[in-house]
Design a protein around this motif. Sequence first.
Motif, mmCIF file in Angstrom:
data_model
loop_
_atom_site.group_PDB
_atom_site.id
_atom_site.type_symbol
_atom_site.label_atom_id
_atom_site.label_comp_id
_atom_site.label_asym_id
_atom_site.label_seq_id
_atom_site.Cartn_x
_atom_site.Cartn_y
_atom_site.Cartn_z
ATOM 1 N N TRP A 165 6.602 16.802 -1.250
ATOM 2 C CA TRP A 165 7.484 16.388 -0.152
ATOM 3 C C TRP A 165 6.709 16.181 1.136
ATOM 4 O O TRP A 165 6.993 15.271 1.904
ATOM 5 N N LEU A 166 5.703 17.013 1.378
ATOM 6 C CA LEU A 166 4.886 16.860 2.574
ATOM 7 C C LEU A 166 4.053 15.579 2.512
ATOM 8 O O LEU A 166 3.930 14.860 3.500
ATOM 9 N N ALA A 167 3.515 15.282 1.348
ATOM 10 C CA ALA A 167 2.742 14.048 1.176
ATOM 11 C C ALA A 167 3.643 12.824 1.362
ATOM 12 O O ALA A 167 3.241 11.838 1.987
ATOM 13 N N LEU A 168 4.864 12.884 0.848
ATOM 14 C CA LEU A 168 5.794 11.765 1.032
ATOM 15 C C LEU A 168 6.214 11.631 2.494
ATOM 16 O O LEU A 168 6.393 10.521 2.997
ATOM 17 N N LEU A 169 6.351 12.738 3.197
ATOM 18 C CA LEU A 169 6.691 12.702 4.623
ATOM 19 C C LEU A 169 5.554 12.067 5.425
ATOM 20 O O LEU A 169 5.788 11.232 6.303
ATOM 21 N N ARG A 170 4.306 12.457 5.111
ATOM 22 C CA ARG A 170 3.146 11.842 5.772
ATOM 23 C C ARG A 170 3.093 10.347 5.488
ATOM 24 O O ARG A 170 2.828 9.545 6.380
ATOM 25 N N LEU A 171 3.360 9.979 4.242
ATOM 26 C CA LEU A 171 3.354 8.564 3.866
ATOM 27 C C LEU A 171 4.426 7.800 4.643
ATOM 28 O O LEU A 171 4.171 6.701 5.140
ATOM 29 N N ALA A 172 5.607 8.378 4.779
ATOM 30 C CA ALA A 172 6.680 7.723 5.536
ATOM 31 C C ALA A 172 6.279 7.553 6.999
ATOM 32 O O ALA A 172 6.513 6.496 7.602
ATOM 33 N N TYR A 173 5.666 8.581 7.592
ATOM 34 C CA TYR A 173 5.224 8.484 8.988
ATOM 35 C C TYR A 173 4.186 7.379 9.158
ATOM 36 O O TYR A 173 4.300 6.525 10.040
ATOM 37 N N MET B 196 0.829 -1.212 0.000
ATOM 38 C CA MET B 196 0.000 0.000 0.000
ATOM 39 C C MET B 196 0.862 1.259 0.000
ATOM 40 O O MET B 196 0.554 2.231 -0.694
ATOM 41 N N ALA B 197 1.942 1.255 0.769
ATOM 42 C CA ALA B 197 2.834 2.417 0.813
ATOM 43 C C ALA B 197 3.496 2.640 -0.538
ATOM 44 O O ALA B 197 3.612 3.776 -1.002
ATOM 45 N N GLY B 198 3.926 1.564 -1.172
ATOM 46 C CA GLY B 198 4.549 1.694 -2.490
ATOM 47 C C GLY B 198 3.595 2.253 -3.529
ATOM 48 O O GLY B 198 3.950 3.139 -4.307
ATOM 49 N N LEU B 199 2.373 1.744 -3.537
ATOM 50 C CA LEU B 199 1.374 2.252 -4.493
ATOM 51 C C LEU B 199 1.029 3.713 -4.213
ATOM 52 O O LEU B 199 0.911 4.520 -5.141
ATOM 53 N N ASN B 200 0.876 4.067 -2.925
ATOM 54 C CA ASN B 200 0.589 5.456 -2.590
ATOM 55 C C ASN B 200 1.758 6.360 -2.949
ATOM 56 O O ASN B 200 1.564 7.488 -3.414
ATOM 57 N N GLY B 201 2.981 5.895 -2.744
ATOM 58 C CA GLY B 201 4.161 6.674 -3.116
ATOM 59 C C GLY B 201 4.209 6.928 -4.613
ATOM 60 O O GLY B 201 4.521 8.036 -5.052
ATOM 61 N N LEU B 202 3.895 5.908 -5.402
ATOM 62 C CA LEU B 202 3.852 6.098 -6.854
ATOM 63 C C LEU B 202 2.787 7.107 -7.251
ATOM 64 O O LEU B 202 3.012 7.960 -8.110
ATOM 65 N N LEU B 203 1.609 7.012 -6.635
ATOM 66 C CA LEU B 203 0.549 7.971 -6.943
ATOM 67 C C LEU B 203 0.971 9.399 -6.587
ATOM 68 O O LEU B 203 0.694 10.335 -7.334
ATOM 69 N N ILE B 204 1.635 9.561 -5.451
ATOM 70 C CA ILE B 204 2.094 10.890 -5.048
ATOM 71 C C ILE B 204 3.098 11.432 -6.056
ATOM 72 O O ILE B 204 3.035 12.598 -6.459
ATOM 73 N N LEU B 205 4.017 10.581 -6.487
ATOM 74 C CA LEU B 205 5.041 11.029 -7.433
ATOM 75 C C LEU B 205 4.476 11.312 -8.821
ATOM 76 O O LEU B 205 4.902 12.239 -9.493
ATOM 77 N N ILE B 206 3.500 10.513 -9.254
ATOM 78 C CA ILE B 206 2.943 10.668 -10.591
ATOM 79 C C ILE B 206 1.912 11.785 -10.651
ATOM 80 O O ILE B 206 1.958 12.648 -11.528
ATOM 81 N N ILE B 207 0.968 11.791 -9.702
ATOM 82 C CA ILE B 207 -0.165 12.724 -9.762
ATOM 83 C C ILE B 207 0.108 14.009 -8.999
ATOM 84 O O ILE B 207 -0.213 15.095 -9.465
ATOM 85 N N ARG C 66 1.341 17.343 -7.490
ATOM 86 C CA ARG C 66 2.175 18.441 -7.962
ATOM 87 C C ARG C 66 2.520 19.393 -6.825
ATOM 88 O O ARG C 66 3.632 19.854 -6.742
ATOM 89 N N ARG C 67 1.554 19.695 -5.970
ATOM 90 C CA ARG C 67 1.793 20.586 -4.844
ATOM 91 C C ARG C 67 2.143 19.772 -3.607
ATOM 92 O O ARG C 67 1.605 18.710 -3.382
ATOM 93 N N SER C 68 3.010 20.297 -2.820
ATOM 94 C CA SER C 68 3.371 19.717 -1.525
ATOM 95 C C SER C 68 3.725 18.238 -1.621
ATOM 96 O O SER C 68 3.343 17.441 -0.770
#
Length: 166
Positions: A29-37, A12-23, A25-27
């Motif tokens: 890094w913040l979305a990736l930080l939340r995902l890591a947490y 789930m984290a990998g799929l969400n990370g891909l979605l964050i990177l692909i889709i 545009r704003r924030s």
Amino acid sequence: MRWDPLLLILLMAGLNGLLILIIGRRSRWLALLRLAYFTGLAAILFTPISFSGTSLYIMPIGIGRVNLTNLSFNNLGFLENIMLTLPLGLLLKWTWPRLSLFGVGFVGLMAGSSIEITQYFLSQHYLINRSSDINDILANALGILIGGLIIASYLQLTTKHRRLAS
């Protein structure tokens, strides 16, 4: 079988990370930080991986224990659970600033209860050896409430400072 929850979390984290990177545009890094947490939180809470305060270790196979009556607020585990969920309270109040502190506390109790119920279920079915403890529920709620209080104070101070500046 006992590592199935970790595989699901990582998938789930990998799929969400891909979605964050692909889709996203704003924030991004913040979305990736939340995902890591949230990924780290889920890995520590719902897998046999545990944190002793100084190191990570793998718990032995077992069904865990249940404590619904013995309250203990003066141990390291209680403080660790507060620190573990404090960022969740920060994020909750930052995302919904109009949510009252009572509402933040209620969400904290529900989140803590959900975590402990899920740990009990996973311990019974996947033998991850997690304990379900009333102290953890209270510590999680307190951590979320303290995080919400920090953001509420910050928002109040910045609003007051803007009013004085204009």
